[in-house]
Design a protein around this motif. Structure first.
Motif, mmCIF file in Angstrom:
data_model
loop_
_atom_site.group_PDB
_atom_site.id
_atom_site.type_symbol
_atom_site.label_atom_id
_atom_site.label_comp_id
_atom_site.label_asym_id
_atom_site.label_seq_id
_atom_site.Cartn_x
_atom_site.Cartn_y
_atom_site.Cartn_z
ATOM 1 N N THR A 33 172.037 30.392 73.085
ATOM 2 C CA THR A 33 171.360 29.297 72.370
ATOM 3 C C THR A 33 170.306 29.852 71.412
ATOM 4 O O THR A 33 170.433 29.732 70.206
ATOM 5 N N THR A 34 169.267 30.497 71.960
ATOM 6 C CA THR A 34 168.197 31.057 71.126
ATOM 7 C C THR A 34 167.868 32.464 71.594
ATOM 8 O O THR A 34 168.203 32.863 72.721
ATOM 9 N N ALA A 35 167.180 33.200 70.741
ATOM 10 C CA ALA A 35 166.801 34.572 71.067
ATOM 11 C C ALA A 35 165.772 34.635 72.183
ATOM 12 O O ALA A 35 165.573 35.693 72.788
ATOM 13 N N SER A 73 176.366 28.060 64.016
ATOM 14 C CA SER A 73 176.342 29.332 63.286
ATOM 15 C C SER A 73 175.190 30.215 63.708
ATOM 16 O O SER A 73 175.340 31.439 63.858
ATOM 17 N N GLU A 74 174.004 29.624 63.905
ATOM 18 C CA GLU A 74 172.848 30.441 64.278
ATOM 19 C C GLU A 74 173.016 31.053 65.667
ATOM 20 O O GLU A 74 172.446 32.115 65.968
ATOM 21 N N GLN A 75 173.780 30.410 66.532
ATOM 22 C CA GLN A 75 174.057 30.985 67.853
ATOM 23 C C GLN A 75 175.029 32.155 67.738
ATOM 24 O O GLN A 75 174.884 33.162 68.438
ATOM 25 N N TYR A 76 176.007 32.026 66.840
ATOM 26 C CA TYR A 76 176.913 33.155 66.605
ATOM 27 C C TYR A 76 176.191 34.329 65.953
ATOM 28 O O TYR A 76 176.571 35.487 66.156
ATOM 29 N N ASP A 77 175.152 34.049 65.161
ATOM 30 C CA ASP A 77 174.349 35.139 64.607
ATOM 31 C C ASP A 77 173.797 36.024 65.731
ATOM 32 O O ASP A 77 173.781 37.253 65.622
ATOM 33 N N LEU A 78 173.344 35.390 66.811
ATOM 34 C CA LEU A 78 172.824 36.143 67.949
ATOM 35 C C LEU A 78 173.921 36.975 68.606
ATOM 36 O O LEU A 78 173.705 38.141 68.966
ATOM 37 N N VAL A 79 175.092 36.367 68.761
ATOM 38 C CA VAL A 79 176.206 37.096 69.363
ATOM 39 C C VAL A 79 176.511 38.355 68.564
ATOM 40 O O VAL A 79 176.590 39.464 69.112
ATOM 41 N N ARG A 80 176.662 38.189 67.261
ATOM 42 C CA ARG A 80 177.013 39.336 66.417
ATOM 43 C C ARG A 80 175.898 40.366 66.344
ATOM 44 O O ARG A 80 176.164 41.574 66.248
ATOM 45 N N SER A 81 174.648 39.921 66.387
ATOM 46 C CA SER A 81 173.548 40.894 66.321
ATOM 47 C C SER A 81 173.605 41.864 67.489
ATOM 48 O O SER A 81 173.215 43.026 67.369
#
Length: 382
Positions: A33-35, A73-81
């Motif tokens: 969900t979030t960082a 999309s912002e949750q997938y950003d965390l996954v990819r990071s």
């Protein structure tokens, strides 16, 4: 938002070592969900531990869906990071949470552009299915296009003398559309394994044809510590074991012969005729790997050149019911693995029609508590 490159071509798995054993890691459903949440920190720690201790001796990583809690999309950003730091090629599929936004586009932009696909590692064909071709969370379907693809891939593997593994988000019997047809294909082609997520808990089931494994989630856990599972296929033998992040070196797995709990109930595989082989992962130098076989003197295993694997002499295993292996590293820490062989005294479970009704129950030594603490069984309704 991070700038991520869409993955349009499947990455090549890392090559096999000299043993020919196929080994991979499964990272459970992330539900990011979030960082600020613990599951994101846990994912980063998983990546760090895999890079430090495991990646050099694995072929790939698999993530079975539910990467982003709400499909955003912002949750997938965390996954990819996190995944962009992993020193392993990784493969993923779509889960029900990934389509909470009623589209698969954020997943395809961040993870893999293709939603069903196949790839080979050595003599094993891996076939990944998308159980949400209609991007609605409760759809759980395999469509006609995928059935044609699946049968083609299974037939090709059989014709080539290869084993096959299915990669799915859920048990086949969780499908609302297509279960009967998928079950028929599984019984006809007999893949060695169906590897899944979705349950939120570790579980093994087996029927006449196939072994089914689910790996505990990284997010929304109720039953135990966070971690990942390591899975091997060694000349038709399946081995599965959960590694929690807090456990110490070394991590030991007997890859051959197979434990009876990881053998289909009508398998013609004769464990007693197979050579003892073991894989050991450690950040430290491994000093010795010994096997204790019931009724015999302890055996010092020999490392196989070019691999993190050890093997015993051609010691007869006929009549042996249990094998225990101990690996010692330079600071005297020990890692242990133990299997029970399939023989005339092994429990013969009644085979139910539904795959998930054939669970083996608790197996604490492998990280299986038998609690079924997940939203679809005995757990919270996340």
């Amino acid at each position: 938002m991070l700038s991520m490159k869409q993955i349009d071509v499947l990455p090549p798995p890392l090559p096999l070592d000299t043993t020919g054993i196929v080994s991979w890691v499964q990272i459970g459903d992330l539900h990011l969900t979030t960082a600020a949440e613990q599951n994101f920190a846990d994912l980063r720690h998983i990546v760090e531990q895999l890079n430090a201790r495991f990646a050099a001796n694995l072929n790939f990583a698999f993530l079975p869906g539910d990467h982003a809690e709400n499909g955003r999309s912002e949750q997938y950003d965390l996954v990819r990071s996190a995944l962009d730091q992993l020193r392993l090629p990784w493969f993923s599929i779509v889960g029900d949470h990934d389509v909470h936004s009623r589209t698969v586009d954020p997943y395809r932009r961040a993870m893999l552009a293709m939603t069903h696909y196949a790839f080979d590692v050595g003599n094993c064909s891996f076939i990944a299915l998308n159980t949400f071709p209609d991007p609605v969370p409760h759809s759980f379907t395999v469509d006609e296009q995928q059935f044609a693809f699946l049968e083609r891939e299974l037939n090709s593997a059989r014709s080539s003398g290869m084993s096959s593994v299915l990669l799915m988000h859920c048990y086949p019997s969780d499908l609302k559309n297509g279960y009967a047809r998928l079950r028929e294909l599984i019984f006809r082609y007999r893949p060695l394994l169906v590897a899944m997520g979705h349950t939120h808990y570790n579980e093994i089931a087996r029927d006449e044809a196939t072994v089914y494994s689910s790996t505990r989630s990284t997010g929304q856990i109720e039953e135990g510590p966070v971690g990942f599972s390591i899975i091997n296929i060694d000349s038709g033998c399946v081995s599965w074991k959960f590694k929690d992040l807090a456990s110490t070196d070394p991590f030991v797995m007997i890859t051959s012969p197979a434990d009876w709990r990881l053998t289909p109930q009508t398998s013609s595989m004769h464990s007693a005729a197979r050579q003892l082989r073991v894989k050991v992962w450690s950040a430290q130098t491994i000093r010795a790997v010994n096997a204790e076989i019931a009724g015999q003197e302890p055996i010092l295993l020999e490392q196989i050149p070019g691999a993190n694997a050890w093997q015993g002499p051609n010691t007869p295993l006929e009549g042996c019911s249990r094998i225990r292996v101990i690996a010692r590293v330079e600071d005297s820490q020990e890692g242990i693995d133990e299997i029970e062989l399939q023989n005339i005294a092994s429990p013969q479970l009644r085979i139910a029609r539904r795959d998930q009704h054939n669970v083996i129950g608790a197996w604490p030594e492998r990280g299986i508590q038998g609690t079924q603490l997940g939203p679809n069984k005995n757990g919270r309704k996340w």
